[in-house]
Scaffold this motif. Structure first.
Motif, PDB file in Angstrom:
ATOM      1  N   ASN A 208      -7.617  -5.154  -8.702  1.00 22.36           N
ATOM      2  CA  ASN A 208      -7.425  -4.803  -9.896  1.00 22.36           C
ATOM      3  C   ASN A 208      -7.920  -5.777 -10.882  1.00 22.36           C
ATOM      4  OD1 ASN A 208      -5.450  -5.186 -12.348  1.00 22.36           O
ATOM      5  ND2 ASN A 208      -5.352  -2.817 -11.564  1.00 22.36           N
ATOM      6  N   ASN A 209      -8.537  -5.482 -11.823  1.00 22.51           N
ATOM      7  CA  ASN A 209      -9.407  -6.466 -12.724  1.00 22.51           C
ATOM      8  C   ASN A 209      -8.585  -6.589 -14.024  1.00 22.51           C
ATOM      9  OD1 ASN A 209      -9.535  -4.139 -14.337  1.00 22.51           O
ATOM     10  ND2 ASN A 209     -11.608  -3.921 -14.229  1.00 22.51           N
ATOM     11  N   ARG A 210      -6.890  -6.545 -13.860  1.00 21.84           N
ATOM     12  CA  ARG A 210      -5.972  -6.819 -14.909  1.00 21.84           C
ATOM     13  C   ARG A 210      -4.987  -7.632 -14.212  1.00 21.84           C
ATOM     14  NH1 ARG A 210      -9.518  -5.696 -17.741  1.00 21.84           N
ATOM     15  NH2 ARG A 210      -9.556  -4.516 -19.527  1.00 21.84           N
ATOM     16  N   GLY A 211      -5.125  -7.998 -12.791  1.00 21.91           N
ATOM     17  CA  GLY A 211      -4.238  -8.801 -12.144  1.00 21.91           C
ATOM     18  C   GLY A 211      -2.842  -7.971 -11.568  1.00 21.91           C
ATOM     19  N   ASP A 212      -2.958  -6.821 -11.954  1.00 20.37           N
ATOM     20  CA  ASP A 212      -1.751  -5.953 -11.512  1.00 20.37           C
ATOM     21  C   ASP A 212      -1.937  -5.006 -10.031  1.00 20.37           C
ATOM     22  OD1 ASP A 212       0.739  -4.563 -11.592  1.00 20.37           O
ATOM     23  OD2 ASP A 212      -0.149  -3.165 -13.106  1.00 20.37           O
ATOM     24  N   VAL A 213      -1.343  -5.548  -9.025  1.00 16.68           N
ATOM     25  CA  VAL A 213      -1.468  -5.075  -7.640  1.00 16.68           C
ATOM     26  C   VAL A 213      -0.179  -5.081  -7.052  1.00 16.68           C
ATOM     27  CG1 VAL A 213      -2.498  -5.122  -5.430  1.00 16.68           C
ATOM     28  CG2 VAL A 213      -3.983  -5.379  -7.288  1.00 16.68           C
ATOM     29  N   SER A 214       0.352  -4.272  -6.516  1.00 13.94           N
ATOM     30  CA  SER A 214       1.711  -4.233  -5.957  1.00 13.94           C
ATOM     31  C   SER A 214       1.576  -4.067  -4.428  1.00 13.94           C
ATOM     32  CB  SER A 214       2.653  -2.861  -6.603  1.00 13.94           C
ATOM     33  OG  SER A 214       2.373  -1.777  -6.043  1.00 13.94           O
ATOM     34  N   GLN A 215       2.568  -4.357  -3.834  1.00 14.44           N
ATOM     35  CA  GLN A 215       2.815  -4.110  -2.333  1.00 14.44           C
ATOM     36  C   GLN A 215       3.071  -2.743  -2.009  1.00 14.44           C
ATOM     37  OE1 GLN A 215       5.708  -6.802  -0.326  1.00 14.44           O
ATOM     38  NE2 GLN A 215       6.457  -5.438   1.132  1.00 14.44           N
ATOM     39  N   GLY A 216       3.405  -2.210  -2.563  1.00 18.37           N
ATOM     40  CA  GLY A 216       3.635  -0.428  -2.532  1.00 18.37           C
ATOM     41  C   GLY A 216       2.352   0.322  -2.524  1.00 18.37           C
ATOM     42  N   GLU A 217       1.248  -0.113  -3.373  1.00 19.72           N
ATOM     43  CA  GLU A 217       0.104   0.260  -3.459  1.00 19.72           C
ATOM     44  C   GLU A 217      -0.918   0.014  -2.096  1.00 19.72           C
ATOM     45  OE1 GLU A 217      -1.408   0.482  -7.978  1.00 19.72           O
ATOM     46  OE2 GLU A 217      -0.728  -1.436  -7.341  1.00 19.72           O
ATOM     47  N   ILE A 218      -0.818  -1.105  -1.915  1.00 13.67           N
ATOM     48  CA  ILE A 218      -1.679  -1.337  -0.758  1.00 13.67           C
ATOM     49  C   ILE A 218      -0.882  -0.825   0.785  1.00 13.67           C
ATOM     50  CG2 ILE A 218      -0.752  -3.749  -0.080  1.00 13.67           C
ATOM     51  CD1 ILE A 218      -4.273  -2.663   0.611  1.00 13.67           C
ATOM     52  N   THR A 219       0.382  -0.912   0.749  1.00 16.05           N
ATOM     53  CA  THR A 219       0.927  -0.288   1.747  1.00 16.05           C
ATOM     54  C   THR A 219       0.624   1.482   2.024  1.00 16.05           C
ATOM     55  OG1 THR A 219       2.885  -1.845   1.756  1.00 16.05           O
ATOM     56  CG2 THR A 219       3.116   0.336   2.864  1.00 16.05           C
ATOM     57  N   ASP A 220       0.528   2.086   0.899  1.00  8.59           N
ATOM     58  CA  ASP A 220       0.365   3.554   0.730  1.00  8.59           C
ATOM     59  C   ASP A 220      -1.024   3.722   0.997  1.00  8.59           C
ATOM     60  OD1 ASP A 220       0.940   6.423  -0.253  1.00  8.59           O
ATOM     61  OD2 ASP A 220      -0.667   5.644  -1.546  1.00  8.59           O
ATOM     62  N   LEU A 221      -2.141   2.921   0.439  1.00  5.07           N
ATOM     63  CA  LEU A 221      -3.418   3.190   1.043  1.00  5.07           C
ATOM     64  C   LEU A 221      -3.590   3.084   2.444  1.00  5.07           C
ATOM     65  CD1 LEU A 221      -5.708   1.303  -1.508  1.00  5.07           C
ATOM     66  CD2 LEU A 221      -5.868   3.586  -0.729  1.00  5.07           C
ATOM     67  N   ALA A 222      -3.078   1.922   3.243  1.00  7.47           N
ATOM     68  CA  ALA A 222      -3.158   1.551   4.663  1.00  7.47           C
ATOM     69  C   ALA A 222      -2.606   2.742   5.320  1.00  7.47           C
ATOM     70  CB  ALA A 222      -2.580   0.319   4.782  1.00  7.47           C
ATOM     71  N   LYS A 223      -1.161   3.019   5.007  1.00  4.32           N
ATOM     72  CA  LYS A 223      -0.570   4.277   5.334  1.00  4.32           C
ATOM     73  C   LYS A 223      -1.545   5.541   5.492  1.00  4.32           C
ATOM     74  CE  LYS A 223       3.612   7.017   5.417  1.00  4.32           C
ATOM     75  NZ  LYS A 223       4.652   7.483   4.595  1.00  4.32           N
ATOM     76  N   ARG A 224      -1.858   5.755   4.481  1.00  3.57           N
ATOM     77  CA  ARG A 224      -2.778   7.087   4.396  1.00  3.57           C
ATOM     78  C   ARG A 224      -4.138   7.109   5.164  1.00  3.57           C
ATOM     79  NH1 ARG A 224      -4.612   8.421  -0.593  1.00  3.57           N
ATOM     80  NH2 ARG A 224      -4.195   6.860  -1.567  1.00  3.57           N
ATOM     81  N   GLN A 225      -4.971   5.947   5.256  1.00  2.00           N
ATOM     82  CA  GLN A 225      -5.979   5.624   6.208  1.00  2.00           C
ATOM     83  C   GLN A 225      -5.617   5.598   7.769  1.00  2.00           C
ATOM     84  OE1 GLN A 225      -9.677   5.417   5.471  1.00  2.00           O
ATOM     85  NE2 GLN A 225      -9.190   6.011   7.483  1.00  2.00           N
ATOM     86  N   MET A 226      -4.681   5.052   7.992  1.00  2.00           N
ATOM     87  CA  MET A 226      -4.073   5.272   9.186  1.00  2.00           C
ATOM     88  C   MET A 226      -3.699   6.801   9.946  1.00  2.00           C
ATOM     89  SD  MET A 226      -3.133   3.539  12.018  1.00  2.00           S
ATOM     90  CE  MET A 226      -2.608   2.009  11.768  1.00  2.00           C
ATOM     91  N   GLU A 227      -3.148   7.469   8.822  1.00  2.00           N
ATOM     92  CA  GLU A 227      -2.788   8.587   9.281  1.00  2.00           C
ATOM     93  C   GLU A 227      -4.061   9.491   9.425  1.00  2.00           C
ATOM     94  OE1 GLU A 227      -0.138   9.781   6.344  1.00  2.00           O
ATOM     95  OE2 GLU A 227       1.563   9.028   7.153  1.00  2.00           O
ATOM     96  N   ARG A 228      -5.134   9.195   8.574  1.00  2.00           N
ATOM     97  CA  ARG A 228      -6.189   9.851   8.397  1.00  2.00           C
ATOM     98  C   ARG A 228      -6.983   9.824   9.725  1.00  2.00           C
ATOM     99  NH1 ARG A 228      -9.379  13.716   5.434  1.00  2.00           N
ATOM    100  NH2 ARG A 228     -11.627  13.296   5.800  1.00  2.00           N
ATOM    101  N   LEU A 229      -7.027   8.461  10.460  1.00  2.00           N
ATOM    102  CA  LEU A 229      -7.829   8.082  11.571  1.00  2.00           C
ATOM    103  C   LEU A 229      -6.984   8.639  12.729  1.00  2.00           C
ATOM    104  CD1 LEU A 229     -10.054   6.269  12.582  1.00  2.00           C
ATOM    105  CD2 LEU A 229      -8.263   4.677  12.942  1.00  2.00           C
TER     106      LEU A 229
END
Length: 229
Positions: A208-229
């Motif tokens: 994020n180019n405004r310094g705003d990233v949350s734990q929930g966002e990366i968790t959601d991305l990782a979970k959806r990629q794991m499910e996709r695989l």
């Protein structure tokens, strides 16, 4: 003598031709049935964490043999600059490692293929996902553990990260990086998840180019990629 010899040759030739003619007009004789016509074949069995590349044979089904690029998470609707496909090992090494030559040499014999996807979501979020398939699970585990072990260094995440729901610690974690600041620019912050499933390592990055990233966002991305695989 020559006449007798010539007559003998003609006799043999005539006999051969007659034989072929008789066979030509006969109905073909059916072949005897093959033995064991109904051979029992075990149904395909999905691989698990005990499976190695050598144990995947004619009686096993390895989902990773499908098109790896199709296992990448798709860009959401409205995303910009989306791309998805295979990446050469040389391009990966140049983009990924601090010392590309050494990085290339360290994985050249172990990585089978790399599929990557990326997109921009909104004005400030940038996503990049890589699926690295290795020759076997041991090589994938070594890479995943090596990359994870560097994350507590100050020039990287600078912390021990956090566990992802449903993912044993030995199979992956995620990290929130410290914001990078530079005079005259907005802060830049990253989050990253490194996970392993079988012989595939998933590397998911959110910037994020405004310094705003949350734990929930990366968790959601990782979970959806794991499910996709």
């Amino acid at each position: 003598m020559l006449l007798i010899a010539g007559a003998a040759v003609l006799g043999v030739l005539a006999g051969t031709i007659t034989g072929y003619t008789v066979q030509y007009h006969r109905d073909p004789t059916p072949l005897p049935p093959l033995a064991q016509q109904d051979v029992a074949v075990r149904p395909p069995v999905a691989p698990n964490d005990a499976t190695t590349r050598r144990s995947v044979n004619a009686h096993r089904w390895d989902k990773a043999e499908e098109d790896l690029a199709k296992k990448l998470l798709e860009a959401p609707g409205g995303a910009k600059d989306g791309y998805s496909g295979y990446e050469s090992l040389g391009t990966f090494a140049a983009d990924y490692f601090e010392f590309p030559d050494r990085g290339f040499d360290s994985i050249a014999q172990e990585v089978r293929r790399i599929a990557t996807a990326g997109w921009q979501q909104g004005e400030h979020d940038f996503v990049e996902i890589r699926l690295l398939q290795f020759q076997d699970q041991h090589a994938a585990q070594k890479y995943q553990e090596g990359q994870s072990s560097y994350q507590d260094e100050e020039k990287r995440a600078g912390n021990d990260g956090f566990a992802l729901p449903g993912v044993p610690d030995a199979y992956g974690r995620a990290w929130l990086y410290k914001a990078k600041t530079k005079a005259g620019y907005h802060p830049l912050r990253q989050a990253r998840a490194i996970l392993r499933r079988g012989d595939i390592v998933m590397d998911v990055e959110l910037t994020n180019n405004r310094g705003d990233v949350s734990q929930g966002e990366i968790t959601d991305l990782a979970k959806r990629q794991m499910e996709r695989l």
